[in-house]
Design an enzyme around this catalytic site. Structure first.
Site, PDB file in Angstrom:
ATOM      1  N   ASP A  59       0.859  -1.177   0.000  1.00  0.00           N
ATOM      2  CA  ASP A  59       0.000   0.000   0.000  1.00  0.00           C
ATOM      3  C   ASP A  59       0.901   1.233   0.000  1.00  0.00           C
ATOM      4  OD1 ASP A  59      -2.232   1.888   0.665  1.00  0.00           O
ATOM      5  OD2 ASP A  59      -3.307   0.043   1.148  1.00  0.00           O
ATOM      6  N   ASP A  85       4.400   1.663  -4.309  1.00  0.00           N
ATOM      7  CA  ASP A  85       3.623   2.186  -5.426  1.00  0.00           C
ATOM      8  C   ASP A  85       3.604   1.093  -6.484  1.00  0.00           C
ATOM      9  OD1 ASP A  85       2.625   3.368  -7.719  1.00  0.00           O
ATOM     10  OD2 ASP A  85       4.063   5.014  -7.768  1.00  0.00           O
ATOM     11  N   ASN A 111      -5.574  -5.626  -5.937  1.00  0.00           N
ATOM     12  CA  ASN A 111      -6.718  -4.838  -5.502  1.00  0.00           C
ATOM     13  C   ASN A 111      -6.463  -3.334  -5.559  1.00  0.00           C
ATOM     14  OD1 ASN A 111      -9.216  -4.242  -3.666  1.00  0.00           O
ATOM     15  ND2 ASN A 111      -7.476  -3.411  -2.530  1.00  0.00           N
ATOM     16  N   TYR A 158     -11.470   5.468 -15.312  1.00  0.00           N
ATOM     17  CA  TYR A 158     -11.574   4.391 -14.319  1.00  0.00           C
ATOM     18  C   TYR A 158     -12.207   3.149 -14.934  1.00  0.00           C
ATOM     19  CZ  TYR A 158     -13.086   1.841 -10.163  1.00  0.00           C
ATOM     20  OH  TYR A 158     -13.299   0.853  -9.221  1.00  0.00           O
ATOM     21  N   LYS A 202     -10.536  -0.642 -15.560  1.00  0.00           N
ATOM     22  CA  LYS A 202     -11.086  -1.857 -14.970  1.00  0.00           C
ATOM     23  C   LYS A 202     -11.550  -2.847 -16.031  1.00  0.00           C
ATOM     24  CE  LYS A 202     -10.452  -0.953 -10.605  1.00  0.00           C
ATOM     25  NZ  LYS A 202      -9.556  -1.801  -9.782  1.00  0.00           N
TER      26      LYS A 202
END
Length: 251
Positions: free
Chosen positions: A36, A62, A89, A154, A158
């Site tokens: 993270d 990162d 994720n 976005y 995805k």
């Protein structure tokens, strides 16, 4: 199934869906590495979960930076062992009129949401190939299936994750590695709550619950439960699949 002595990496694992997946894996005996960028959140969650008996470590990474990922994975191998489960994720949101998206904004979303899974998967892959066993779970989005206004970057990123999943599953299946993707529906996370507070969605959570067949919004543990299923030995005939967890919307 117990994942005792199996090492897992969960990107974006310090909050929201990633944290729920981290907790579920750790509860089943996995050694979990959180990747993270939020150092304080990593420390808080690692301390809490270690206090509950989990085998867990946190790394500030990162995921769009190959050098950073390579260094972190090398440290995970030294600390916890070879990586046999990867949950991609980590992701960032984007909201705004399509005509106003800059090249820099578009590239940043793609870097984290799509290049991140590419890099992380490539870096841990030798461990899975060596074991002839691996589980890769990519978190995509139901918006990639039905679209979402003012979220073109976005949604595109995805949708790319779904294509990435299907292609990789075909290539890695003969090596004992399964690759699947979960597109969550409306799940209550800090990212969603922030979006609602800022007025990015015109309806409330209560409204979304009413128009969802199971009559509730999703919870992070709903996604975690699906991820756990896809990581089990018993799911080894399932690969290249899009497993929506959405309460019946966009099915």
């Amino acid at each position: 199934m117990s994942f005792e002595d199996t090492t897992a990496v969960v990107t974006g694992g310090a909050a929201g869906l990633g944290l729920a997946i981290t907790e579920a894996l750790a509860a089943r005996g996995a050694k979990v590495a959180i990747f993270d960028i939020a150092a304080e959140q990593i420390d808080t969650q690692v301390d809490r979960l270690r206090g509950e008996g989990a085998k867990i470590a946190g790394y500030v990474v990162d995921v769009s930076n190959r050098t950073a990922v390579e260094a972190a994975v090398a440290q995970v191998r030294a600390d916890l062992g070879p990586v046999l489960i990867l949950v991609n994720n980590a992701g960032i949101e984007q909201f705004g009129k399509f005509a106003e998206i800059t090249d820099e904004q578009w590239d940043h979303v793609m870097a984290v949401n799509l290049r991140g899974p590419f890099i992380c998967t490539q870096v841990v892959l030798p461990d899975m190939i060596g074991a002839q066993w691996g589980r890769i779970v990519n978190i995509s989005s139901s918006s990639a299936q039905g679209g979402q206004s003012r979220m073109a970057a976005y949604v595109s990123s995805k949708a790319g994750v779904i294509g990435f999943t299907k292609s990789l599953a075909l290539e890695l299946g003969p090596k004992g590695i399964t690759v699947n993707t979960i597109p969550p529906g409306m799940v209550v996370t800090p990212m969603l709550e922030k979006a609602i507070e800022e007025g990015r969605f015109t309806a409330s959570l209560e409204h979304f619950a009413k128009i969802t067949p199971v009559r509730r919004a999703g919870r992070p543990e709903d996604i975690a439960n699906a991820a756990i299923f896809l990581c089990q030995d018993e799911s080894d005939y399932i690969t290249g699949q899009v497993i929506p967890v959405n309460g019946g919307r966009r099915t």
